[in-house]
Design a protein around this motif. Sequence first.
Motif, PDB file in Angstrom:
ATOM      1  N   ASN A   1       1.619  13.221  -4.190  1.00  0.00           N
ATOM      2  CA  ASN A   1       1.104  12.336  -3.135  1.00  0.00           C
ATOM      3  C   ASN A   1       2.212  11.383  -2.701  1.00  0.00           C
ATOM      4  O   ASN A   1       2.169  10.838  -1.601  1.00  0.00           O
ATOM      5  CB  ASN A   1      -0.145  11.557  -3.601  1.00  0.00           C
ATOM      6  N   ALA A   2       3.184  11.160  -3.572  1.00  0.00           N
ATOM      7  CA  ALA A   2       4.314  10.285  -3.228  1.00  0.00           C
ATOM      8  C   ALA A   2       5.244  10.994  -2.258  1.00  0.00           C
ATOM      9  O   ALA A   2       5.385  12.219  -2.289  1.00  0.00           O
ATOM     10  CB  ALA A   2       5.082   9.916  -4.495  1.00  0.00           C
TER      11      ALA A   2
ATOM     12  N   THR B   1      -4.334  12.350   0.149  1.00  0.00           N
ATOM     13  CA  THR B   1      -3.292  13.275   0.615  1.00  0.00           C
ATOM     14  C   THR B   1      -3.740  14.734   0.431  1.00  0.00           C
ATOM     15  O   THR B   1      -3.001  15.650   0.777  1.00  0.00           O
ATOM     16  CB  THR B   1      -1.981  13.037  -0.153  1.00  0.00           C
ATOM     17  N   LYS B   2      -4.908  14.942  -0.147  1.00  0.00           N
ATOM     18  CA  LYS B   2      -5.489  16.285  -0.387  1.00  0.00           C
ATOM     19  C   LYS B   2      -4.581  17.163  -1.241  1.00  0.00           C
ATOM     20  O   LYS B   2      -4.518  18.380  -1.060  1.00  0.00           O
ATOM     21  CB  LYS B   2      -5.812  16.975   0.940  1.00  0.00           C
TER      22      LYS B   2
ATOM     23  N   LYS C   1      10.558   2.344  -1.816  1.00  0.00           N
ATOM     24  CA  LYS C   1      10.892   2.394  -3.248  1.00  0.00           C
ATOM     25  C   LYS C   1      12.016   3.386  -3.512  1.00  0.00           C
ATOM     26  O   LYS C   1      12.921   3.135  -4.303  1.00  0.00           O
ATOM     27  CB  LYS C   1       9.648   2.808  -4.065  1.00  0.00           C
TER      28      LYS C   1
ATOM     29  N   ILE D   1     -11.802   8.666   1.702  1.00  0.00           N
ATOM     30  CA  ILE D   1     -10.718   7.778   1.262  1.00  0.00           C
ATOM     31  C   ILE D   1      -9.462   8.015   2.090  1.00  0.00           C
ATOM     32  O   ILE D   1      -8.644   7.121   2.274  1.00  0.00           O
ATOM     33  CB  ILE D   1     -10.471   8.010  -0.249  1.00  0.00           C
TER      34      ILE D   1
ATOM     35  N   TRP E   1       0.829  -1.212   0.000  1.00  0.00           N
ATOM     36  CA  TRP E   1       0.000   0.000   0.000  1.00  0.00           C
ATOM     37  C   TRP E   1       0.860   1.258   0.000  1.00  0.00           C
ATOM     38  O   TRP E   1       0.457   2.301   0.503  1.00  0.00           O
ATOM     39  CB  TRP E   1      -0.934  -0.004   1.200  1.00  0.00           C
TER      40      TRP E   1
ATOM     41  N   VAL F   1      -1.621   3.844   4.739  1.00  0.00           N
ATOM     42  CA  VAL F   1      -2.086   5.166   5.190  1.00  0.00           C
ATOM     43  C   VAL F   1      -3.437   5.401   4.536  1.00  0.00           C
ATOM     44  O   VAL F   1      -3.631   4.996   3.413  1.00  0.00           O
ATOM     45  CB  VAL F   1      -1.181   6.341   4.709  1.00  0.00           C
ATOM     46  N   GLY F   2      -4.321   6.072   5.216  1.00  0.00           N
ATOM     47  CA  GLY F   2      -5.635   6.303   4.630  1.00  0.00           C
ATOM     48  C   GLY F   2      -6.550   5.121   4.917  1.00  0.00           C
ATOM     49  O   GLY F   2      -6.146   4.131   5.539  1.00  0.00           O
TER      50      GLY F   2
ATOM     51  N   VAL G   1      -8.165   3.824  -3.229  1.00  0.00           N
ATOM     52  CA  VAL G   1      -6.990   3.720  -4.094  1.00  0.00           C
ATOM     53  C   VAL G   1      -6.576   5.131  -4.504  1.00  0.00           C
ATOM     54  O   VAL G   1      -7.262   6.104  -4.179  1.00  0.00           O
ATOM     55  CB  VAL G   1      -7.331   2.903  -5.370  1.00  0.00           C
TER      56      VAL G   1
ATOM     57  N   LEU H   1      -2.898   0.197  -4.412  1.00  0.00           N
ATOM     58  CA  LEU H   1      -3.518   1.517  -4.591  1.00  0.00           C
ATOM     59  C   LEU H   1      -3.822   1.776  -6.067  1.00  0.00           C
ATOM     60  O   LEU H   1      -4.204   2.884  -6.449  1.00  0.00           O
ATOM     61  CB  LEU H   1      -2.591   2.620  -4.045  1.00  0.00           C
TER      62      LEU H   1
ATOM     63  N   GLN I   1       3.416   5.224  -5.279  1.00  0.00           N
ATOM     64  CA  GLN I   1       2.282   4.480  -4.707  1.00  0.00           C
ATOM     65  C   GLN I   1       2.570   2.968  -4.842  1.00  0.00           C
ATOM     66  O   GLN I   1       3.724   2.586  -4.831  1.00  0.00           O
ATOM     67  CB  GLN I   1       0.952   4.868  -5.387  1.00  0.00           C
TER      68      GLN I   1
ATOM     69  N   ASP J   1       4.900   3.259   0.483  1.00  0.00           N
ATOM     70  CA  ASP J   1       5.895   3.470   1.535  1.00  0.00           C
ATOM     71  C   ASP J   1       6.694   2.205   1.847  1.00  0.00           C
ATOM     72  O   ASP J   1       7.092   1.972   2.994  1.00  0.00           O
ATOM     73  CB  ASP J   1       5.232   4.001   2.821  1.00  0.00           C
TER      74      ASP J   1
HETATM   75  P1  IMO Z   1       4.443   6.527  -1.999  1.00  0.00           P
HETATM   76  O1  IMO Z   1       4.912   6.711  -3.415  1.00  0.00           O
HETATM   77  C1  IMO Z   1       1.152   5.567   0.715  1.00  0.00           C
HETATM   78  C2  IMO Z   1      -2.857   6.820  -0.521  1.00  0.00           C
HETATM   79  C3  IMO Z   1      -3.493   7.891   0.347  1.00  0.00           C
HETATM   80  C4  IMO Z   1      -4.937   7.506   0.182  1.00  0.00           C
HETATM   81  C5  IMO Z   1      -5.036   7.049  -1.269  1.00  0.00           C
HETATM   82  C6  IMO Z   1      -5.528   8.123  -2.231  1.00  0.00           C
HETATM   83  O2  IMO Z   1       5.144   7.371  -1.017  1.00  0.00           O
HETATM   84  O3  IMO Z   1       4.417   5.080  -1.638  1.00  0.00           O
HETATM   85  P2  IMO Z   1      -4.434  10.321  -3.232  1.00  0.00           P
HETATM   86  O4  IMO Z   1      -3.915  11.555  -2.570  1.00  0.00           O
HETATM   87  O5  IMO Z   1      -3.426   9.615  -4.071  1.00  0.00           O
HETATM   88  O6  IMO Z   1      -5.718  10.553  -3.974  1.00  0.00           O
HETATM   89  O7  IMO Z   1      -4.831   9.332  -2.008  1.00  0.00           O
HETATM   90  O8  IMO Z   1      -3.720   6.672  -1.633  1.00  0.00           O
HETATM   91  N1  IMO Z   1      -1.519   7.179  -1.056  1.00  0.00           N
HETATM   92  C7  IMO Z   1      -0.370   6.693  -0.562  1.00  0.00           C
HETATM   93  N2  IMO Z   1      -0.137   5.881   0.488  1.00  0.00           N
HETATM   94  N3  IMO Z   1       2.176   5.978  -0.073  1.00  0.00           N
HETATM   95  C8  IMO Z   1       1.952   6.759  -1.145  1.00  0.00           C
HETATM   96  O9  IMO Z   1       2.934   7.101  -2.018  1.00  0.00           O
HETATM   97  C9  IMO Z   1       0.641   7.181  -1.409  1.00  0.00           C
HETATM   98  N4  IMO Z   1       0.075   7.966  -2.356  1.00  0.00           N
HETATM   99  C10 IMO Z   1      -1.234   7.944  -2.123  1.00  0.00           C
HETATM  100  O10 IMO Z   1      -3.067   7.806   1.676  1.00  0.00           O
HETATM  101  O11 IMO Z   1      -5.248   6.396   0.990  1.00  0.00           O
END
Ligand code: IMO
Length: 453
Positions: free
Chosen positions: A64-65, A154-155, A42, A151, A37, A298-299, A263, A253, A249, A39
């Motif tokens: 969001n990453a 990350t807003k 990567k 959801i 999910w 997260v989320g 997602v 997701l 992500q 983090d």
């Molecule tokens: P990295 O690349 C973990 C999760 C958000 C939320 C859902 C949708 O660091 O692994 P979004 O803002 O994309 O519309 O949120 O996706 N999310 C992540 N969770 N690592 C991320 O990126 C994420 N990018 C988005 O928490 O549940």
Amino acid sequence: ALPISESEHCCIIKMNCFDCYMEDIDMATSMVIGTQWGDEGKGKIVDWIAERADVVVRSQGGNNAGHTVVVDDKAFALRLLPSGILYDNKQNIVGTGVVIDPKVLLQEIEGLEKQGRSAKSLQVSDRAHVIMPYHIALDTAEEASKGDAKIGTTKNGIGPCYADKINRIGIRICDLYDMETFKQKLAYNVEFKNKMLTKVYDAEPVSYDEILADYIKYAEALKPYVTDTNAAVLKAVKEDKKVLFEGAQATMLDLDHGTYPFVTSSHPIAGGASTGAGVGPNYLKNIFGVVKAYATRVGAGPFPTELLNETGDNLRELGHEFGTVTGRPRRCGWLDLMVVKYAAGLNSLDYLAITRLDILDTFKELKICVGYKLNGKDVEGFPANLKDLEACEAVYETLPGWETDISGIREYDKLPENARKYVERIAEVTGVPLGIVSVGPNRSQTIDLVNVF
Ligand code: IMO
Ligand code: GDP
Ligand code: MG
């Protein structure tokens, strides 16, 4: 690069020989994909492989990453910049499938420069879509309106920006350099979005004039980096350069294949790199699936191995599991191999990169989920229906811990036997060989079993 001289070749029709062509590029690309999910680490793995790469490409997602890369004990939190940016001699590309908030990108470039690094190697796609202030406002308003069903985004305006792209009303980077098109698209969008913001969500409207003025400034500042990155990636691949694709992500997701609707709005799976970077799927080789040695999310959304107890809190504390971007506490649980097996197929994984194994150093016993049961029956594949997934009971295997500090170990054979058994069981259940085992955030804390490039 083609053509190769006849003497080196197994066929005479040089340009048309698929076998020779594929053999020629076989080792030239690699990819790093999140299997859970997000983090998973990567950024660390990309930075590690990037030492031997020529080009690093982000192909989807946006800010969001949050990819943390540690160099000489200094941590860099990268959001839009590819994780190859911390080397001086790499080409770093933000590809077409990425959604770009120019304000954030410029802040990131500035931050990097303040830390004595340079972003001069950066190239940004002229076809990428642009995140606008109304996307961020709508992301926030939509989440608030969903109440308990939110959801937990990350807003950052990621979903609304991709929605506009699909709806064919988005603004692309190239539009910022064509005032007539930009003004016309912006006027249409501001009028429409302000109706949504004020009449549907009872939120504040955005200002056309302010956005226009700000984005003209951003466009000017970004101009040196903007180019046709599709052509740049293709050229690099054809010239046999070592191209590394960096996923953001993760598989669970993915918009189509993840736990929809919990997602993100892009395709973080291997195929997404093909559409996002603008290269055909045959160019994608050496695909690493990054597997955190336990699981986090997260989320909101289902998480079958979540530990809502002391063990989960322990994992969060030991692993400092708080979001890089939002600082939110991450939900923690045991490693779920149903998820990793699903990711292995969806991404045609060649290797596993197992990260954060050191976080498990103090556990006496460890559990890994090797199956799900639904209404007492074994589950085949990965359930589509979230109610089914939520009702699934994880089937665990218990493995002995190693209760030793492994963060200083650099050779696979020197890992404690129980640590080797743990990672080998992951490879066995998923059917994907081990490629990398990571025992700490630093570059040196990496055991590389394959050495691609
Ligand atoms: P990295 O690349 C973990 C999760 C958000 C939320 C859902 C949708 O660091 O692994 P979004 O803002 O994309 O519309 O949120 O996706 N999310 C992540 N969770 N690592 C991320 O990126 C994420 N990018 C988005 O928490 O549940
Ligand atoms: P990403 O989004 O997949 O790049 O992962 P994040 O950067 O959001 O979170 C992973 C965190 O783990 C970062 O702080 C990394 O520095 C760190 N990290 C990566 N690999 C390891 C590892 O093997 N051990 C430890 N202790 N930390 C790691
Ligand atoms: Mg992250």
